[in-house]
Design an enzyme around this catalytic site. Sequence first.
Site, PDB file in Angstrom:
ATOM      1  N   VAL A  77       0.977  -1.175  -0.056  1.00 47.85           N
ATOM      2  CA  VAL A  77      -0.062  -0.156  -0.012  1.00 47.85           C
ATOM      3  C   VAL A  77       0.689   1.234  -0.001  1.00 47.85           C
ATOM      4  CG1 VAL A  77      -2.017  -0.918   1.130  1.00 47.85           C
ATOM      5  CG2 VAL A  77      -0.416  -0.042   2.375  1.00 47.85           C
ATOM      6  N   CYS A  78       0.417   2.172  -0.851  1.00 51.86           N
ATOM      7  CA  CYS A  78       1.349   3.444  -1.039  1.00 51.86           C
ATOM      8  C   CYS A  78       1.167   4.203   0.412  1.00 51.86           C
ATOM      9  CB  CYS A  78       0.737   4.274  -2.094  1.00 51.86           C
ATOM     10  SG  CYS A  78       1.478   6.024  -1.889  1.00 51.86           S
ATOM     11  N   ALA A  79       2.320   4.320   0.822  1.00 52.15           N
ATOM     12  CA  ALA A  79       2.494   4.988   2.200  1.00 52.15           C
ATOM     13  C   ALA A  79       1.766   6.317   2.517  1.00 52.15           C
ATOM     14  CB  ALA A  79       3.955   5.275   2.658  1.00 52.15           C
TER      15      ALA A  79
END
Lengths: 130, 124
Positions: A77-79
């Site tokens: 998941v994109c931070a």
Amino acid sequence: MKFSIVIHGAPWSSSASHSALRYAEALLECGHEIVRLFFYQDGASSGSSLCVPPQDEINIPEQWQVLINKHGIDAVVCAASALKRGILDAAEADRYEKNAHNLLPGFAVSGLGQLIDAAGQSDRVVSFVQ
Amino acid sequence: MSQSQSPCSYLIIARSSPYGSQQARAALDIALTAAAFEQAVSIVFMDAGVLQLLKNQQADAAGMKNIGKVITALELYEVNSIMVHQEAVDKYDLDPSQFVQSVDVVTSEEIKILIAGADQVMVL
């Protein structure tokens, strides 16, 4: 072939996440390899362990988790996307002094560089936007 | 990042309006990140995406960051191929002099060739 999948849409307000899930299942059934799943923007909500849909509806995050763990798929998941939406792993919760964390086991928090890295290793990158 | 990979060529197709969603910013973030990792990045603005190029955007009113300013950063990151679809320019009755920076105007036929030639195409 080697595929990476980018999920942009939220699990409940768009068909992106569910379609991507079905697509990922189909790829594996056909013998293809998934290099990485990248959950970007609203797609990050697919990493939440706290979704409780009605019993007669599919639990999309849980289905992702099952697939990821069954096949050992690299799922990121994109931070920035995740933090903004309240999707945190234990380390991020600690860093930002939040009292809970909710990222499903099997998902990792990382940056957009992981998408570029995945694209470099994949024959195809398929995006599910809406 | 694995260092052994050879660079990929990316074509980013930015077709979302600048402030109606996060898509415009996401397309630019992907372009900038790919360029930062020394990949060959081209970007083409199509459809409502052409509005991202306009000067004097009042992004504060939308509570967002100025997309036009991000676009002017593309060249600093060596995204040197910045294009706009002729049809979109015409549809919105714009002139390239209204854009935050110089861009190449391309036809549908030229975009077809760009898509065919890119290793990765991302449409946002």
